[in-house]
Design an enzyme around this catalytic site. Structure first.
Site, PDB file in Angstrom:
ATOM      1  N   HIS A   1      -3.581  -5.193   0.029  1.00  0.00           N
ATOM      2  CA  HIS A   1      -3.262  -5.467   1.528  1.00  0.00           C
ATOM      3  C   HIS A   1      -3.428  -7.084   1.506  1.00  0.00           C
ATOM      4  CE1 HIS A   1      -2.954  -1.834   3.540  1.00  0.00           C
ATOM      5  NE2 HIS A   1      -3.677  -1.458   2.726  1.00  0.00           N
TER       6      HIS A   1
ATOM      7  N   CYS B   1       0.903  -1.344   0.042  1.00  0.00           N
ATOM      8  CA  CYS B   1       0.148  -0.052   0.055  1.00  0.00           C
ATOM      9  C   CYS B   1       0.925   1.292  -0.116  1.00  0.00           C
ATOM     10  CB  CYS B   1      -1.008   0.064   1.319  1.00  0.00           C
ATOM     11  SG  CYS B   1      -2.226   1.103   1.087  1.00  0.00           S
TER      12      CYS B   1
ATOM     13  N   GLU C   1      -2.125  -8.971   3.675  1.00  0.00           N
ATOM     14  CA  GLU C   1      -2.405  -9.233   5.068  1.00  0.00           C
ATOM     15  C   GLU C   1      -3.884  -9.242   5.584  1.00  0.00           C
ATOM     16  OE1 GLU C   1      -1.401  -6.628   4.225  1.00  0.00           O
ATOM     17  OE2 GLU C   1      -1.695  -4.721   5.538  1.00  0.00           O
TER      18      GLU C   1
END
Lengths: 253, 192
Positions: B174, B76, B176
């Site tokens: 993202h 990001c 994650e």
């Protein structure tokens, strides 16, 4: 293509999920982490945790719960309930919340939105707007719908966008709890009035209601609590149905 | 050891949590030595470009990051800071990727927030991933498509969903926070 999001909301009291649950395969559905994991498995796109606890002691315990959620959940989640200061936000973001949501505190002190956005970024500020139809005008209400304000909903929505909100969680108190469907007119008006994502909330009672709000408005997401909690609608079935209805949603692999 | 670069941006703990779910140990650090000796480096972030670049410069981390030889993954804002320039705060960035970062034109909702897929996937990160898989995005600025682009995404206009240049990898989304698909992508990076 950007997908419409399905967001289950979990009400938390004293660290436990509120409302009866009948998930057969879940050992302890009162544990927010267990319930959250079940929703992730079903294909929830995001989660919202609302702490309805009043006392300060329990509020500290909330940070511990947020840490457990962050360690176990692999999708974005929002935490709200009783956030009044930038310190409250700092603790929850520090514990691993992706976004926070504020409601009455933002109405009382709108600068709070700008302060949080300035420190943590607009993307983490979800302003929850509770609204009720009063004398034919959608009007902002606070304190869980008990206290009406002078503020018109559309004006407040535009203002929170200006102040730095990244998203609006819009709840029609007229529809909330009725299971008669989302308020299409309200959701459409607000999501057309602002250029940030709007989450429709209040009134979901069946899969058709999700189709209707996505088909008829440009809302980005729809939130519901009880129909998911009571196992009335499984998110897997909902997404299958929405896909058949040509609404773009994320598919599970 | 995996080093997660600590700077004044959010979301750092989420990356550490995701790694630990995959069974990898990581340290969150702004210590140049720890970053230099790490086997892998992750440069995460949600935040504002100019203040983040200032933080990195004050600690000499801008030079360290550019000189790393081990696999590096920017996420990001991390990816945007690895580009040449960002319109956000008119910020000169690290210049690893030959791309510039621009604000989305306001013809649709901003930020671009939620699950979206990607196109034209290439490179190590996408082993076992298909273009119909969705990942989680949240951003108001986008990196232009350039020769380093390894996947594109279309929202308002086509932009770089990920990039790679030598040992430097980066994703605008993202991983994650992108459920099982994100875990696969992270794993592909960790095994690269």
């Amino acid at each position: 293509m950007l997908k419409r999001r399905i967001i289950p909301c979990l009400d938390i009291k004293d660290g436990r999920t509120v409302k009866g649950i009948n998930f057969i395969n879940l050992r302890d559905a009162g544990d927010p982490v267990n319930l959250a994991k079940e929703y992730v498995k079903q294909g929830a796109d995001e989660l919202v945790f609302l702490d309805i606890t009043a006392t300060i002691e329990n509020r500290k315990a909330l940070a511990g719960l947020v840490e457990r959620i962050a360690a176990e959940i692999n999708i974005p989640f929002t935490v709200g309930g009783g956030i009044n200061t930038i310190e409250d936000v700092s603790i929850l973001i520090g514990a691993g919340a992706d976004k926070i949501t504020i409601n009455s505190s933002a109405v009382r002190r709108p600068e709070l939105i700008t302060e949080i956005a300035g420190q943590f970024g607009s993307q983490c500020v979800v302003v929850a707007i509770d609204t009720m139809l009063i004398d034919d005008n959608w009007t902002v209400v606070v304190d869980g719908g008990r206290t009406p304000t002078e503020q018109l909903t559309i004006e407040w929505a535009r203002m929170v966008e200006q102040l730095g909100a990244g998203e609006i969680l819009l709840t029609s108190m007229n529809n909330d709890g009725t299971k008669s469907g989302f308020s299409i007119g309200l959701t459409s008006d607000v999501s057309n009035a602002v250029n940030i994502p709007v989450i429709a909330s209040g009134g979901a009672g069946s899969m058709v209601h999700f189709r209707d709000v996505f088909f008829n408005t440009c809302c980005s997401a729809a939130l519901a609590a009880s129909i998911f909690h009571y196992g009335e609608v499984d998110i897997r079935d909902l997404k299958k149905y929405l896909t058949e209805e040509k609404i773009a949603v994320r598919q599970l692999i | 050891m995996i080093a997660i670069v600590k700077y004044n941006a959010g979301n750092i703990k989420s990356v550490a949590n995701a790694l630990s779910r995959l069974g990898y140990y990581s340290v969150i650090t702004d210590n140049p030595y720890e970053i230099e000796i790490a086997e892998k480096v992750i440069f995460p972030g949600v935040g504002e470009a100019s203040s983040a670049m200032n933080y990195l410069r004050e600690r000499g981390l801008d030079k360290i990051l550019k000189s790393l030889r081990q696999p590096v993954l920017g996420i990001c804002l991390g990816m945007q800071l690895m580009c040449r320039h960002s319109e956000e705060g008119d910020t000169k960035c690290l210049g690893i990727f030959n791309s510039n970062v621009q604000l989305f034109p306001a013809v649709d909702k901003i930020p671009h927030m939620g699950w979206n897929n990607f196109l034209s996937l290439k490179g190590d990160l996408y082993k076992g991933i298909s273009k119909d898989d969705d990942v989680y995005y949240v951003h108001s600025y986008y990196p232009e498509i350039c020769s380093c682009t390894t996947a594109t995404c279309d929202y308002i206009l086509p932009f770089s969903a990920s990039m790679q240049y030598n040992n430097f990898y980066a994703t605008q989304y993202h991983p994650e926070k992108s459920a099982g698909i994100g875990e696969k992508i992270l794993k592909n990076f960790l095994e690269s």
